[in-house]
Design a protein around this motif. Structure first.
Motif, PDB file in Angstrom:
ATOM      1  N   LEU A 233       0.872  -1.177   0.000  1.00 61.21           N
ATOM      2  CA  LEU A 233       0.000   0.000   0.000  1.00 61.21           C
ATOM      3  C   LEU A 233       0.903   1.218   0.000  1.00 61.21           C
ATOM      4  O   LEU A 233       1.826   1.307   0.810  1.00 61.21           O
ATOM      5  CB  LEU A 233      -0.883   0.032   1.243  1.00 61.21           C
ATOM      6  CG  LEU A 233      -1.812  -1.157   1.480  1.00 61.21           C
ATOM      7  CD1 LEU A 233      -2.138  -1.300   2.943  1.00 61.21           C
ATOM      8  CD2 LEU A 233      -3.082  -0.967   0.673  1.00 61.21           C
ATOM      9  N   CYS A 252      -1.534  -1.030  -4.380  1.00 62.39           N
ATOM     10  CA  CYS A 252      -2.769  -0.352  -4.004  1.00 62.39           C
ATOM     11  C   CYS A 252      -2.389   1.029  -3.487  1.00 62.39           C
ATOM     12  O   CYS A 252      -1.515   1.161  -2.627  1.00 62.39           O
ATOM     13  CB  CYS A 252      -3.506  -1.151  -2.925  1.00 62.39           C
ATOM     14  SG  CYS A 252      -5.068  -0.404  -2.371  1.00 62.39           S
ATOM     15  N   ARG A 269      -3.694   6.073 -13.186  1.00 57.76           N
ATOM     16  CA  ARG A 269      -4.903   5.268 -13.336  1.00 57.76           C
ATOM     17  C   ARG A 269      -5.535   5.382 -14.720  1.00 57.76           C
ATOM     18  O   ARG A 269      -6.425   4.605 -15.056  1.00 57.76           O
ATOM     19  CB  ARG A 269      -5.905   5.642 -12.236  1.00 57.76           C
ATOM     20  CG  ARG A 269      -5.520   5.048 -10.884  1.00 57.76           C
ATOM     21  CD  ARG A 269      -6.217   5.727  -9.706  1.00 57.76           C
ATOM     22  NE  ARG A 269      -7.668   5.750  -9.833  1.00 57.76           N
ATOM     23  CZ  ARG A 269      -8.467   4.733  -9.485  1.00 57.76           C
ATOM     24  NH1 ARG A 269      -7.941   3.627  -8.975  1.00 57.76           N
ATOM     25  NH2 ARG A 269      -9.769   4.842  -9.616  1.00 57.76           N
ATOM     26  N   VAL A 274      -4.837   0.932 -10.859  1.00 57.46           N
ATOM     27  CA  VAL A 274      -4.422   0.789  -9.466  1.00 57.46           C
ATOM     28  C   VAL A 274      -5.603   1.143  -8.565  1.00 57.46           C
ATOM     29  O   VAL A 274      -6.129   2.256  -8.636  1.00 57.46           O
ATOM     30  CB  VAL A 274      -3.226   1.703  -9.147  1.00 57.46           C
ATOM     31  CG1 VAL A 274      -2.820   1.566  -7.681  1.00 57.46           C
ATOM     32  CG2 VAL A 274      -2.051   1.388 -10.056  1.00 57.46           C
ATOM     33  N   PRO A 275      -6.041   0.215  -7.698  1.00 60.18           N
ATOM     34  CA  PRO A 275      -7.143   0.545  -6.787  1.00 60.18           C
ATOM     35  C   PRO A 275      -6.690   1.522  -5.713  1.00 60.18           C
ATOM     36  O   PRO A 275      -5.497   1.639  -5.421  1.00 60.18           O
ATOM     37  CB  PRO A 275      -7.513  -0.816  -6.187  1.00 60.18           C
ATOM     38  CG  PRO A 275      -6.257  -1.617  -6.275  1.00 60.18           C
ATOM     39  CD  PRO A 275      -5.544  -1.156  -7.517  1.00 60.18           C
ATOM     40  N   ALA A 277      -7.283   2.568  -1.728  1.00 58.63           N
ATOM     41  CA  ALA A 277      -7.827   2.182  -0.421  1.00 58.63           C
ATOM     42  C   ALA A 277      -8.288   3.443   0.298  1.00 58.63           C
ATOM     43  O   ALA A 277      -7.469   4.287   0.665  1.00 58.63           O
ATOM     44  CB  ALA A 277      -6.769   1.447   0.395  1.00 58.63           C
ATOM     45  N   LEU A 285      -9.869  -2.005   2.800  1.00 62.60           N
ATOM     46  CA  LEU A 285      -8.987  -2.416   1.704  1.00 62.60           C
ATOM     47  C   LEU A 285      -9.806  -2.905   0.522  1.00 62.60           C
ATOM     48  O   LEU A 285     -10.678  -3.765   0.679  1.00 62.60           O
ATOM     49  CB  LEU A 285      -8.041  -3.539   2.164  1.00 62.60           C
ATOM     50  CG  LEU A 285      -7.063  -3.195   3.287  1.00 62.60           C
ATOM     51  CD1 LEU A 285      -6.221  -4.423   3.629  1.00 62.60           C
ATOM     52  CD2 LEU A 285      -6.174  -2.033   2.886  1.00 62.60           C
ATOM     53  N   TYR A 287     -10.270  -4.694  -3.436  1.00 60.19           N
ATOM     54  CA  TYR A 287      -9.681  -5.816  -4.161  1.00 60.19           C
ATOM     55  C   TYR A 287      -8.506  -5.299  -4.990  1.00 60.19           C
ATOM     56  O   TYR A 287      -8.612  -4.289  -5.686  1.00 60.19           O
ATOM     57  CB  TYR A 287     -10.716  -6.456  -5.080  1.00 60.19           C
ATOM     58  CG  TYR A 287     -10.136  -7.436  -6.065  1.00 60.19           C
ATOM     59  CD1 TYR A 287      -9.718  -8.695  -5.671  1.00 60.19           C
ATOM     60  CD2 TYR A 287      -9.984  -7.069  -7.417  1.00 60.19           C
ATOM     61  CE1 TYR A 287      -9.167  -9.588  -6.582  1.00 60.19           C
ATOM     62  CE2 TYR A 287      -9.442  -7.963  -8.330  1.00 60.19           C
ATOM     63  CZ  TYR A 287      -9.034  -9.216  -7.904  1.00 60.19           C
ATOM     64  OH  TYR A 287      -8.485 -10.086  -8.813  1.00 60.19           O
ATOM     65  N   VAL A 288      -7.372  -5.985  -4.907  1.00 64.05           N
ATOM     66  CA  VAL A 288      -6.185  -5.609  -5.675  1.00 64.05           C
ATOM     67  C   VAL A 288      -5.954  -6.666  -6.748  1.00 64.05           C
ATOM     68  O   VAL A 288      -5.762  -7.845  -6.423  1.00 64.05           O
ATOM     69  CB  VAL A 288      -4.939  -5.503  -4.771  1.00 64.05           C
ATOM     70  CG1 VAL A 288      -3.709  -5.128  -5.598  1.00 64.05           C
ATOM     71  CG2 VAL A 288      -5.170  -4.481  -3.664  1.00 64.05           C
ATOM     72  N   LEU A 294      -2.789  -6.294 -13.428  1.00 68.71           N
ATOM     73  CA  LEU A 294      -2.624  -4.870 -13.120  1.00 68.71           C
ATOM     74  C   LEU A 294      -1.757  -4.171 -14.152  1.00 68.71           C
ATOM     75  O   LEU A 294      -2.067  -3.061 -14.602  1.00 68.71           O
ATOM     76  CB  LEU A 294      -2.006  -4.725 -11.730  1.00 68.71           C
ATOM     77  CG  LEU A 294      -1.832  -3.303 -11.197  1.00 68.71           C
ATOM     78  CD1 LEU A 294      -3.170  -2.664 -10.915  1.00 68.71           C
ATOM     79  CD2 LEU A 294      -0.973  -3.311  -9.927  1.00 68.71           C
TER      80      LEU A 294
END
Length: 323
Positions: A233, A252, A269, A274-275, A277, A285, A287-288, A294
């Motif tokens: 993260l 993330c 992005r 990229v997610p 959080a 959190l 989902y990654v 990715l």
């Protein structure tokens, strides 16, 4: 042209340039800025044949200097006869950092060679300024991850973030994110560049404190911690993106803090999903995606990952043939 001494002989070369003497270069960065600190380390890893120092007042003066972001040093060192390679580590060039107005660096060809840390695949915010060259990605010297990975790494940058945003993040989402990361991975190392007092105060309330470690970025090997971590993260910084990109690792983003992080997250992005959080209590959190999914949109040529080598080469050349 040689300068003659009263006795008629040429004056001896400075000690740092005498034959058989290992040439010495100066390394300067902002230790409280994650991008600046890690950029300097990654370039320095490719300077094995040169002696390095961080002492700006060392005598005799070094043969050249690598300066990451410290515009004052870039102005002062040439006055001492030290040629400079200046690196804008966070992806913002002279106009965006204020360097052009403060020092007149934009476009100058004498006192400094100018590099901008910017991956080839990332949409550019604006054209490069005069005399500024894009380096590509500053990858870690070791691009493999450990075979046996455990725990989580939370890489937090608070450099340049307004105080009210720091307070809002450390008083709320940070605690939930660290707790969730530690629960998921068994342990969470929190590495922060600045603002450690606020982070420490926030984490003091986390249950099971033995599962959380807090470190100042300048005091630890961030790239090595990442290699051994299963979960990553990170604040939206080029240092973090370069780690995940070079190692094809999951990533993330933490909630972007400050205008620079928000702008970078938005650009990344556009290409890589990229997610982010958000640290909500119910689901801190997201989902990654697996690393292959990715990074599938990024076709990374080998040259893009050689940004650190490219800058190191220019520093070596400058040490041999100053401007």
């Amino acid at each position: 042209m040689a300068v003659l001494t009263p006795g008629g002989a040429s004056s001896p070369p400075p000690e740092s340039r005498r034959p058989g003497t290992r040439q010495r270069v100066l390394l300067v960065s902002r230790e409280e800025e994650l991008d600046s600190l890690l950029a300097l380390r990654r370039v320095a890893a490719h300077l094995g044949e040169l002696a390095v120092t961080t002492d700006r007042s060392a005598e005799p003066p070094p043969v050249a200097a690598l300066v990451c972001d410290d515009e004052v040093a870039t102005v002062q060192l040439p006055a001492r006869g030290v040629p400079v390679v200046h690196l804008f580590s966070g992806g913002r060039g002279p106009e965006e950092t204020g360097v052009a107005e403060v020092t007149g660096m934009a476009g100058m060809a004498g006192p400094a060679l100018l590099w901008l840390h910017w991956p080839d695949w990332l949409p550019a915010a604006k054209p490069l300024g005069p005399g500024v060259r894009a380096a590509g990605t500053l990858a870690p010297v070791r691009t493999a991850r450990d075979r046996n990975r455990t725990g989580a790494l939370l890489l937090l940058s608070l450099w340049g973030v307004p105080d009210d945003e720091v307070r809002a993040f450390t008083d709320g989402p940070l605690r939930a994110l660290v707790r969730a990361a530690a629960d998921h991975a068994g342990h969470c190392d929190v590495v922060c560049d600045t603002g450690l007092a606020a982070v420490y105060s926030s984490l003091a309330a986390v249950s099971a404190p033995e599962a959380v470690g807090l470190h100042r970025a300048a005091d630890v090997d961030v790239d090595a911690l990442h290699a051994g971590s299963e979960v990553f993260l990170a604040s939206p910084t080029l240092a973090a993106v370069g780690l995940a990109q070079a190692r094809r690792a999951p990533l993330c983003f933490l909630p972007p803090l400050g205008a620079a992080q928000r702008a970078l997250a938005e650009r990344v992005r556009r290409v890589v999903p990229v997610p982010v959080a958000e640290g909500h209590a119910g689901k801190p959190l997201p989902y990654v995606p697996p690393a292959d999914a990715l990074w599938q949109a990024v076709d990374i040529p080998g040259d893009d990952l050689r940004g650190a080598q490219r800058i190191a080469r220019s520093l070596r050349q400058l040490s041999l043939a100053p401007l």
